[in-house]
Design a protein around this motif. Structure first.
Motif, PDB file in Angstrom:
ATOM      1  N   THR A 120     -15.009  -2.572  14.145  1.00 18.99           N
ATOM      2  CA  THR A 120     -14.899  -1.185  13.681  1.00 18.99           C
ATOM      3  C   THR A 120     -13.442  -0.838  13.358  1.00 18.99           C
ATOM      4  N   PHE A 121     -12.496  -1.673  13.861  1.00 15.91           N
ATOM      5  CA  PHE A 121     -11.080  -1.415  13.584  1.00 15.91           C
ATOM      6  C   PHE A 121     -10.569  -2.160  12.350  1.00 15.91           C
ATOM      7  N   ALA A 122     -11.432  -2.953  11.724  1.00 13.64           N
ATOM      8  CA  ALA A 122     -10.995  -3.723  10.543  1.00 13.64           C
ATOM      9  C   ALA A 122     -10.405  -2.799   9.475  1.00 13.64           C
ATOM     10  N   ARG A 123     -10.974  -1.599   9.358  1.00 15.43           N
ATOM     11  CA  ARG A 123     -10.514  -0.659   8.305  1.00 15.43           C
ATOM     12  C   ARG A 123      -9.049  -0.244   8.486  1.00 15.43           C
ATOM     13  N   PHE A 124      -8.487  -0.427   9.694  1.00 13.52           N
ATOM     14  CA  PHE A 124      -7.082  -0.083   9.927  1.00 13.52           C
ATOM     15  C   PHE A 124      -6.143  -1.099   9.270  1.00 13.52           C
ATOM     16  N   TYR A 125      -6.687  -2.267   8.934  1.00 12.18           N
ATOM     17  CA  TYR A 125      -5.839  -3.386   8.488  1.00 12.18           C
ATOM     18  C   TYR A 125      -6.085  -3.774   7.029  1.00 12.18           C
ATOM     19  N   LEU A 126      -6.431  -2.793   6.206  1.00  6.34           N
ATOM     20  CA  LEU A 126      -6.807  -3.089   4.812  1.00  6.34           C
ATOM     21  C   LEU A 126      -5.771  -3.891   4.026  1.00  6.34           C
ATOM     22  N   PRO A 127      -4.465  -3.573   4.113  1.00  2.00           N
ATOM     23  CA  PRO A 127      -3.504  -4.352   3.311  1.00  2.00           C
ATOM     24  C   PRO A 127      -3.467  -5.832   3.701  1.00  2.00           C
ATOM     25  N   SER A 128      -3.753  -6.151   4.967  1.00  5.22           N
ATOM     26  CA  SER A 128      -3.790  -7.560   5.362  1.00  5.22           C
ATOM     27  C   SER A 128      -5.075  -8.226   4.891  1.00  5.22           C
ATOM     28  N   LEU A 129      -6.147  -7.444   4.813  1.00  5.56           N
ATOM     29  CA  LEU A 129      -7.439  -7.997   4.401  1.00  5.56           C
ATOM     30  C   LEU A 129      -7.472  -8.274   2.907  1.00  5.56           C
ATOM     31  N   VAL A 130      -6.892  -7.356   2.136  1.00  7.63           N
ATOM     32  CA  VAL A 130      -6.937  -7.485   0.673  1.00  7.63           C
ATOM     33  C   VAL A 130      -5.516  -7.353   0.134  1.00  7.63           C
ATOM     34  N   PRO A 131      -4.696  -8.395   0.346  1.00  3.58           N
ATOM     35  CA  PRO A 131      -3.268  -8.248   0.050  1.00  3.58           C
ATOM     36  C   PRO A 131      -2.938  -7.990  -1.414  1.00  3.58           C
ATOM     37  N   HIS A 132      -3.821  -8.368  -2.342  1.00  2.00           N
ATOM     38  CA  HIS A 132      -3.447  -8.249  -3.765  1.00  2.00           C
ATOM     39  C   HIS A 132      -3.953  -6.976  -4.428  1.00  2.00           C
ATOM     40  N   ALA A 133      -4.805  -6.220  -3.740  1.00  2.00           N
ATOM     41  CA  ALA A 133      -5.395  -5.041  -4.395  1.00  2.00           C
ATOM     42  C   ALA A 133      -4.478  -3.829  -4.257  1.00  2.00           C
ATOM     43  N   GLU A 134      -4.522  -2.980  -5.282  1.00  2.00           N
ATOM     44  CA  GLU A 134      -3.776  -1.731  -5.187  1.00  2.00           C
ATOM     45  C   GLU A 134      -4.661  -0.642  -4.605  1.00  2.00           C
ATOM     46  N   LYS A 135      -5.964  -0.817  -4.812  1.00  2.00           N
ATOM     47  CA  LYS A 135      -6.916   0.208  -4.378  1.00  2.00           C
ATOM     48  C   LYS A 135      -8.150  -0.496  -3.836  1.00  2.00           C
ATOM     49  N   VAL A 136      -8.728   0.008  -2.752  1.00  2.00           N
ATOM     50  CA  VAL A 136      -9.964  -0.586  -2.228  1.00  2.00           C
ATOM     51  C   VAL A 136     -10.921   0.515  -1.798  1.00  2.00           C
ATOM     52  N   ILE A 137     -12.198   0.112  -1.712  1.00  2.00           N
ATOM     53  CA  ILE A 137     -13.208   0.999  -1.136  1.00  2.00           C
ATOM     54  C   ILE A 137     -13.602   0.371   0.194  1.00  2.00           C
TER      55      ILE A 137
END
Length: 372
Positions: free
Chosen positions: A152-169
């Motif tokens: 449930t805390f994965a959403r706190f780490y979005l830049p590490s999860l998707v390092p190349h995206a500028e925007k994510v959902i």
């Protein structure tokens, strides 16, 4: 001799084309290697799967902008993530790539489910989340250790999860999408805002929900205003809360403002000072987000997060309203894979049966649990 010069010209053109192709391939290769090397992030999140090439129909339409969708998939709720992705995939012609965050022991099950069914043409990466990143930031009651959900805390780490995206959902696993996700992706974010959420008070869904511990609408429902650390923040207690189960994030802004570090700070402070409300029903991921994004977030269209389908309130929606909703969210006690939730038949339409049969046992178990 004119024939000879024509031949020479053809030869030169052929050589030039050959060199251009070679150069292009070399660039693609170096780009690919660069991506591969930079894909392992400091979080210990290792991308495990390669993304299949974009289907021809996408290339033809030149709609090649990549839309990154992050979803967490825990083993006991894997069928939820599968149905959510299937519903998104079927309602868009955009180039959606799913970043599926899971724990190590779920990877094989997930891979079999994706590759052995109609979902095999989806583009995805499986990311292995390392729960050690949460050490010292979450207090786990030894009596309730099995209810602690690191994902449930994965959403706190979005830049590490998707390092190349500028925007994510980001979407929770208990949702079904009934419209083109491109529309949600195009949600305008105000300058300086790192995310857009659906607010609780002005959402279409707050009108049917029962007010009480299970459905909090304002900051005092999530934070303990008796604590000085909270009072010092000078956040109005009746400020409308928001739902973090569906949101759009601008990662450029997120990194600039060190959002991840700010969230971690409030998690760690809570371990020491117990800042969250005592009546908190459920999500311990919400309070840090409410603090960090206080009056600092944009809004998504409320029809893109029609919620409370997993509580008794969901029964009050009319079938017309449910049909018009762009995204349905079964937050609450009753999950649609348990079949006792409102409008579970809508969810069922997008569920892809588990080829291993494992999830069917979980479903039977959750139905028995909900019937108690």
């Amino acid at each position: 001799s004119s024939k000879f010069s024509v031949n020479i010209s053809i030869l030169i053109v052929a050589v030039v084309i050959f060199l251009l192709v070679l150069h292009h391939n070399f660039l693609s290769l170096s780009d690919f290697l660069k991506r591969e090397l930079s894909d392992s992030s400091p979080l210990g999140l290792q991308p495990i799967d390669f993304i299949p090439a974009a289907p021809q129909r996408l290339i033809d339409e030149r709609n090649d902008k990549e839309i990154s969708v992050v979803i967490a998939a825990s083993d006991e709720r894997l069928g939820g993530a599968i149905a959510a992705m299937n519903s998104i995939y079927h309602h868009t012609r955009s180039n959606v790539v799913f970043h599926i965050v899971t724990l190590n022991d779920t990877v094989d099950h997930l891979r079999v489910w994706l590759s052995g069914t109609a979902l095999k043409n989806m583009r995805y990466r499986i990311l292995d989340f390392d729960p050690r990143v949460l050490e010292g930031k979450v207090q786990v009651d030894p009596q309730k250790a099995d209810t602690f959900k690191p994902l449930t805390f994965a959403r706190f780490y979005l830049p590490s999860l998707v390092p190349h995206a500028e925007k994510v959902i980001y979407v929770d696993d208990d949702v079904i999408v009934q419209d083109d996700i491109l529309e949600l992706y195009n949600t305008p974010l105000k300058p300086g805002h790192a995310a857009a959420f659906s607010d609780d008070c002005d959402s279409t869904t707050s009108k049917v929900a029962v007010r009480g511990a299970g459905n909090q609408y304002n900051y005092i429902g999530f934070l303990d205003y008796k604590k000085e650390t909270i009072r010092k923040l000078a956040m109005k207690a009746n400020t409308c809360s928001f739902n973090p189960g569906v949101f759009v994030a601008n990662l450029t802004e997120w990194k600039l403002q060190n959002i991840t570090e700010q969230l971690e700070k409030w998690m760690a402070l809570n371990v020491v000072e117990e800042l969250y409300s005592k009546t908190l029903a459920g999500s311990i991921t919400t309070p840090p987000l409410l603090i960090v994004f206080y009056k600092q977030h944009s809004s998504i269209d409320p029809m893109w997060n029609v919620r409370h389908l997993g509580s008794s309130a969901g029964k009050r929606y009319s079938p017309q309203f449910v049909k018009a909703a762009k995204l349905l969210h079964w937050n609450g006690h009753f999950k649609p894979w348990g079949r006792t939730a409102s409008y579970a038949e809508v969810w069922e339409k997008w569920y892809v049966p588990d080829p291993t049969g494992k999830f069917n046992l979980i479903r039977r178990h959750s139905e028995a649990y909900e019937a108690k």
